[in-house]
Motif scaffolding. Structure first.
Motif, PDB file in Angstrom:
ATOM      1  N   ALA A 443      14.753  32.955  47.783  1.00  0.00           N
ATOM      2  CA  ALA A 443      15.729  34.004  47.497  1.00  0.00           C
ATOM      3  C   ALA A 443      15.740  34.284  45.998  1.00  0.00           C
ATOM      4  O   ALA A 443      15.279  33.473  45.180  1.00  0.00           O
ATOM      5  CB  ALA A 443      17.121  33.595  47.977  1.00  0.00           C
ATOM      6  N   THR A 444      16.256  35.439  45.644  1.00  0.00           N
ATOM      7  CA  THR A 444      16.453  35.820  44.244  1.00  0.00           C
ATOM      8  C   THR A 444      17.953  35.947  44.009  1.00  0.00           C
ATOM      9  O   THR A 444      18.645  36.614  44.786  1.00  0.00           O
ATOM     10  CB  THR A 444      15.745  37.141  43.926  1.00  0.00           C
ATOM     11  OG1 THR A 444      14.354  37.018  44.259  1.00  0.00           O
ATOM     12  CG2 THR A 444      15.871  37.486  42.460  1.00  0.00           C
ATOM     13  N   ILE A 445      18.444  35.299  42.964  1.00  0.00           N
ATOM     14  CA  ILE A 445      19.882  35.236  42.708  1.00  0.00           C
ATOM     15  C   ILE A 445      20.196  35.918  41.390  1.00  0.00           C
ATOM     16  O   ILE A 445      19.456  35.781  40.400  1.00  0.00           O
ATOM     17  CB  ILE A 445      20.381  33.766  42.658  1.00  0.00           C
ATOM     18  CG1 ILE A 445      19.961  33.020  43.920  1.00  0.00           C
ATOM     19  CG2 ILE A 445      21.886  33.726  42.483  1.00  0.00           C
ATOM     20  CD1 ILE A 445      18.688  32.233  43.780  1.00  0.00           C
ATOM     21  N   LEU A 446      21.280  36.658  41.373  1.00  0.00           N
ATOM     22  CA  LEU A 446      21.750  37.330  40.161  1.00  0.00           C
ATOM     23  C   LEU A 446      23.187  36.910  39.890  1.00  0.00           C
ATOM     24  O   LEU A 446      24.037  36.957  40.791  1.00  0.00           O
ATOM     25  CB  LEU A 446      21.661  38.849  40.311  1.00  0.00           C
ATOM     26  CG  LEU A 446      22.148  39.692  39.119  1.00  0.00           C
ATOM     27  CD1 LEU A 446      21.325  40.979  39.023  1.00  0.00           C
ATOM     28  CD2 LEU A 446      23.621  40.063  39.244  1.00  0.00           C
ATOM     29  N   PHE A 447      23.446  36.474  38.652  1.00  0.00           N
ATOM     30  CA  PHE A 447      24.808  36.230  38.176  1.00  0.00           C
ATOM     31  C   PHE A 447      25.090  37.212  37.046  1.00  0.00           C
ATOM     32  O   PHE A 447      24.237  37.422  36.172  1.00  0.00           O
ATOM     33  CB  PHE A 447      24.961  34.798  37.648  1.00  0.00           C
ATOM     34  CG  PHE A 447      25.260  33.786  38.703  1.00  0.00           C
ATOM     35  CD1 PHE A 447      26.570  33.497  39.059  1.00  0.00           C
ATOM     36  CD2 PHE A 447      24.238  33.127  39.348  1.00  0.00           C
ATOM     37  CE1 PHE A 447      26.849  32.554  40.042  1.00  0.00           C
ATOM     38  CE2 PHE A 447      24.501  32.180  40.329  1.00  0.00           C
ATOM     39  CZ  PHE A 447      25.809  31.894  40.694  1.00  0.00           C
ATOM     40  N   SER A 448      26.267  37.822  37.057  1.00  0.00           N
ATOM     41  CA  SER A 448      26.693  38.661  35.935  1.00  0.00           C
ATOM     42  C   SER A 448      28.104  38.263  35.543  1.00  0.00           C
ATOM     43  O   SER A 448      28.899  37.823  36.382  1.00  0.00           O
ATOM     44  CB  SER A 448      26.638  40.148  36.313  1.00  0.00           C
ATOM     45  OG  SER A 448      27.695  40.470  37.197  1.00  0.00           O
ATOM     46  N   ASP A 449      28.396  38.422  34.253  1.00  0.00           N
ATOM     47  CA  ASP A 449      29.711  38.027  33.755  1.00  0.00           C
ATOM     48  C   ASP A 449      30.056  38.906  32.567  1.00  0.00           C
ATOM     49  O   ASP A 449      29.163  39.362  31.829  1.00  0.00           O
ATOM     50  CB  ASP A 449      29.682  36.550  33.340  1.00  0.00           C
ATOM     51  CG  ASP A 449      31.081  35.981  33.172  1.00  0.00           C
ATOM     52  OD1 ASP A 449      32.029  36.631  33.634  1.00  0.00           O
ATOM     53  OD2 ASP A 449      31.200  34.893  32.591  1.00  0.00           O
ATOM     54  N   ILE A 450      31.351  39.134  32.387  1.00  0.00           N
ATOM     55  CA  ILE A 450      31.815  39.923  31.248  1.00  0.00           C
ATOM     56  C   ILE A 450      31.961  39.002  30.046  1.00  0.00           C
ATOM     57  O   ILE A 450      32.601  37.943  30.129  1.00  0.00           O
ATOM     58  CB  ILE A 450      33.154  40.610  31.566  1.00  0.00           C
ATOM     59  CG1 ILE A 450      32.983  41.557  32.753  1.00  0.00           C
ATOM     60  CG2 ILE A 450      33.669  41.378  30.356  1.00  0.00           C
ATOM     61  CD1 ILE A 450      34.283  42.169  33.241  1.00  0.00           C
ATOM     62  N   VAL A 451      31.375  39.402  28.931  1.00  0.00           N
ATOM     63  CA  VAL A 451      31.413  38.598  27.714  1.00  0.00           C
ATOM     64  C   VAL A 451      32.821  38.647  27.118  1.00  0.00           C
ATOM     65  O   VAL A 451      33.378  39.727  26.898  1.00  0.00           O
ATOM     66  CB  VAL A 451      30.383  39.104  26.687  1.00  0.00           C
ATOM     67  CG1 VAL A 451      30.475  38.294  25.388  1.00  0.00           C
ATOM     68  CG2 VAL A 451      28.986  39.036  27.270  1.00  0.00           C
ATOM     69  N   GLY A 452      33.405  37.450  26.889  1.00  0.00           N
ATOM     70  CA  GLY A 452      34.711  37.364  26.229  1.00  0.00           C
ATOM     71  C   GLY A 452      35.872  37.846  27.060  1.00  0.00           C
ATOM     72  O   GLY A 452      36.910  38.245  26.510  1.00  0.00           O
ATOM     73  N   PHE A 453      35.724  37.833  28.408  1.00  0.00           N
ATOM     74  CA  PHE A 453      36.806  38.365  29.241  1.00  0.00           C
ATOM     75  C   PHE A 453      38.058  37.495  29.155  1.00  0.00           C
ATOM     76  O   PHE A 453      39.189  37.996  29.191  1.00  0.00           O
ATOM     77  CB  PHE A 453      36.331  38.478  30.693  1.00  0.00           C
ATOM     78  CG  PHE A 453      37.341  39.132  31.592  1.00  0.00           C
ATOM     79  CD1 PHE A 453      37.527  40.507  31.547  1.00  0.00           C
ATOM     80  CD2 PHE A 453      38.115  38.385  32.460  1.00  0.00           C
ATOM     81  CE1 PHE A 453      38.467  41.115  32.370  1.00  0.00           C
ATOM     82  CE2 PHE A 453      39.058  38.989  33.285  1.00  0.00           C
ATOM     83  CZ  PHE A 453      39.225  40.356  33.238  1.00  0.00           C
ATOM     84  N   THR A 454      37.879  36.180  29.047  1.00  0.00           N
ATOM     85  CA  THR A 454      39.036  35.283  28.980  1.00  0.00           C
ATOM     86  C   THR A 454      39.919  35.628  27.791  1.00  0.00           C
ATOM     87  O   THR A 454      41.156  35.652  27.894  1.00  0.00           O
ATOM     88  CB  THR A 454      38.570  33.826  28.895  1.00  0.00           C
ATOM     89  OG1 THR A 454      37.752  33.531  30.029  1.00  0.00           O
ATOM     90  CG2 THR A 454      39.762  32.874  28.886  1.00  0.00           C
TER      91      THR A 454
END
Length: 703
Positions: A443-454
């Protein structure tokens, strides 16, 4: 929807009745836009039948002597050859366009009948008097029972009849059994000649109804049949008789001049033996003479060949017939009833669908058999359109009912489960559930996250931030779905998506679809940031990690609640790569295995050799620049090799050369963070080289 389900059969009956009724109604309004073409297309089908169906047998006794371009110009002949042949002398002395001496045609008759010809037909109108007419007139009188001349009805000239000169045929010429009109009348809709009128009256030529006792003109073909003793085969009516044609090249032209060329007369015609008992027509075959008719068989059928086709059809009784108008309408109505029966009474859609196709094919086959055997043209196009439209529209109605019910179920599930996961569950429930019992798969997995969201959550307005986050997540999710990914879960502001677990199009294609989705997410965020900037809202920055490898897929959770997801080292590495985007100042990082699968379609940039927490071996990671088919910064791509060369020198411990190459790259791209990072390290290592065990691998102890 419930009412439609309860009254299903009546709705199907109404659909089938409407389809048949509309086609029947259109028959009486032939100029009605668009739908009137249904009945007109029947002619196209009949044309197809004539091309593909049984043909009238070729008559080997028919010969076409054509006035071709070679005959009109005459090939090079020696002076002796011309001097020894009176006909060639006459043809050479006066070009055809000025009118050959009529003696040529008289010599033709003597030549052919001397060889034993049975009948000679001139598809030529000798309408202007000539000084040489007495010679031809004598020949016509001598062979009057074996020769036919042409008359022509000039439709462009108020149906004026162009007749042979009185010096050849005494008046009234059309009463003479040696003269017949050569005209074929084309269809007013498509301009094709499909049949022949053997008899016409003067009133009919003017578009009026004939009356008893009126003078009747006979066709050229009818006269020929009478001369052949086949007068009984000539229909004695004024109706159009559609022909079953022979094959296109049934009667190829023989150059006319060859019968006078001694060497060709000997070589090609066995000194005339070839013409014994032959039925010969003489007429135009050269394009310049423009005696061609469009038929269902050929858009340019020579006029003389059309006469031979008509004679053959009459001799073999190969005329075609159409079903009556009443029969046509009854068949259309019956088609609607049959379509209703197959849909309303057979409750299995696949069986109904196959039955509709089988009946349609059987009807086509039956129409072909009837045509081949009896010459009856059974109406096909309107009947099949009524049957197929009624049947398929009814099947479509039933399909819509099922889809509405499925859609209602789908919308309910999609509020809680990924859209493509819902699709797979509903479309392939058996294979889906069996695949989630626990299986190892690529499988191919993608993670994305917003920088500095906290940090944002501590100072931003909660309501506005949640609205902004929902808008962002909606766009990101849409990009995943658009490229065939499965939304595994939201982890706060982070998105986890997988390709290849629910359904797969192949390992390489799954990885490429993931890369396309990542680029789409990048574009969507840029568009959102522009929108938010215009609204005075702080923009988001995003990091994404992509990795490919074997994972463990299955329903994971408790007995009360379980989610279909994937776990394993490949998943962990994708998450680590997303975190490393902050370190290297890029927005999309790709693992080595995924990079190898996508590099033929995407531009990649080497970033580093890293050893993340939980891994004992280093891995190569790349930055995803963009798709090769996109319009990218060409200068950046051209200079990228300088960066790659610098990175190779850096890893080879040639820090001085690496510094030079990184500096060259930064001259063109001073804002590039990766080249700045490696330039600083090259400068540092150039001054104080690392220990001998250094291998350019960066080790990260934290997640």
């Amino acid at each position: 929807m419930e009412w439609l389900s309860r009254h299903r059969r009546w709705v199907v009956a109404a659909i089938c009745a409407f389809c048949s009724g509309a086609i029947i109604a259109v028959h009486f309004f032939p100029d009605f836009p668009f739908v009137s073409a249904i009945w007109r297309q029947e002619q196209n089908y009949e044309n197809f039948l004539q091309k593909e169906g049984r043909k009238t047998a070729i008559h080997p006794e028919f010969v076409f002597l054509g006035l071709d371009q070679t005959t009109l110009e005459l090939p090079p002949l020696t002076t002796q050859e011309v001097a020894d042949n009176r006909a060639l002398q006459l043809m050479k002395d006066r070009p055809f366009e000025r009118g050959w001496s009529r003696e040529v045609w008289a010599l033709t008759l003597y030549r052919l009948f001397g060889a034993g010809a049975r009948l000679v037909m001139f598809d030529l109108v000798f309408n202007l008097p000539s000084t040489s007419d007495p010679v031809l007139s004598d020949a016509l009188a001598r062979f009057r029972d074996r020769v036919v001349l042409a008359a022509n009805i000039d439709a462009a000239g108020a149906n004026q009849i162009i007749l042979p000169a009185e010096t050849l045929i005494p008046p009234p010429p059309l009463a003479d059994d040696r003269v017949g009109y050569v005209n074929f009348w084309s269809d007013s809709v498509d301009g094709l000649v499909r049949g022949i009128y053997f008899m016409r009256s003067e009133r009919e030529l003017a578009g009026l109804k004939s009356f008893p006792g009126e003078e009747v003109f006979e066709s050229f073909t009818a006269r020929a049949l009478q001369k052949l003793g086949r007068g009984a085969d000539v229909p004695r009516d004024h109706e159009l008789h559609p022909l079953r044609f022979s094959v296109v090249d049934a009667y190829p032209p023989h150059p006319f001049y060859e019968i006078f060329d001694p060497k060709l007369w000997h070589a090609n015609y066995a000194d005339g033996a070839f013409f014994k008992d032959k039925i010969i027509i003489i007429g135009s075959s050269a394009q310049i003479l423009q005696d061609f008719k469009a038929t269902p068989m050929d858009p340019a059928t020579p006029g003389p060949v059309l006469h031979l086709q008509a004679i053959a059809a009459a001799m073999d009784h190969e005329f075609l017939r159409n079903t009556s108008e009443t029969t046509d309408l009854v068949l259309v109505g019956a088609a609607g009833i049959l379509a209703w029966g197959l849909i309303a009474l057979v409750r299995r859609p696949l069986v109904s669908f196959l039955s509709i196709l089988a009946v349609a094919i059987a009807y086509l086959a039956l129409a072909r058999i009837i045509y081949d055997r009896s010459g009856l043209l059974v109406v096909v196009v309107p009947v099949l359109i009524a049957f197929l439209s009624g049947g398929f529209l009814s099947l479509g109605f039933e399909y819509v009912l099922e889809r509405l019910e499925k859609l209602r179920t789908r919308r309910t599930l999609e509020r809680y489960v990924s859209k493509n996961l819902v699709k797979e569950i509903l479309d392939n429930p058996d294979s889906f559930y069996s695949s989630l019992r626990g299986v190892r798969l690529p499988a191919t997995i993608l993670f994305s996250d917003i920088v500095g969201f906290t940090a944002m959550t501590e100072s931003a307005d909660p309501e506005a931030l949640v609205k902004q986050l929902n808008e962002y997540l909606s766009r990101m999710t849409a990009a995943v779905f658009e490229h065939g990914g499965t939304l595994d879960k939201f982890i706060g502001d982070a998105v986890m998506a997988v390709w290849g677990n629910v359904s797969s199009r192949g390992v390489a294609e799954d990885a490429k679809s993931c890369a396309r989705a990542a680029l789409a997410m990048r574009r969507e965020l840029r568009a959102l940031n522009e929108k938010w900037k215009a609204e005075g809202i702080a923009p988001f920055a995003m990091g994404m990690g992509i990795n490919q490898g074997d994972v463990l897929g299955g329903n994971i959770g408790s007995q009360e609640k379980a989610d279909p997801t994937v776990i394993g080292d490949a998943v962990n590495l994708a998450s680590r790569l997303e975190s490393l985007t902050r370190t290297y100042g890029v927005d999309i990082l790709v693992g080595a295995s995924a990079g190898e699968l996508i590099r033929d379609e995407f531009h990649l940039r080497s970033v580093a050799l890293v050893q993340v927490k939980g891994k004992s071996k280093p891995v190569e990671i790349f930055a995803l620049i963009g798709a090769k088919k996109e319009e990218l910064d060409r200068q950046f791509l051209e200079q990228l090799e300088t960066y790659e060369s610098g990175l190779r020198k850096f890893r080879e411990r040639d820090f001085a050369q690496a510094r030079i190459l990184f500096s060259q790259f930064r001259e063109f791209h001073p804002g590039d963070s990766l080249s700045r990072l490696y330039l600083e390290r090259a400068l540092e290592y150039e001054k104080q080289p690392p220990d001998p065990a250094w291998n350019a691998v960066e080790v990260f102890k934290k997640k």
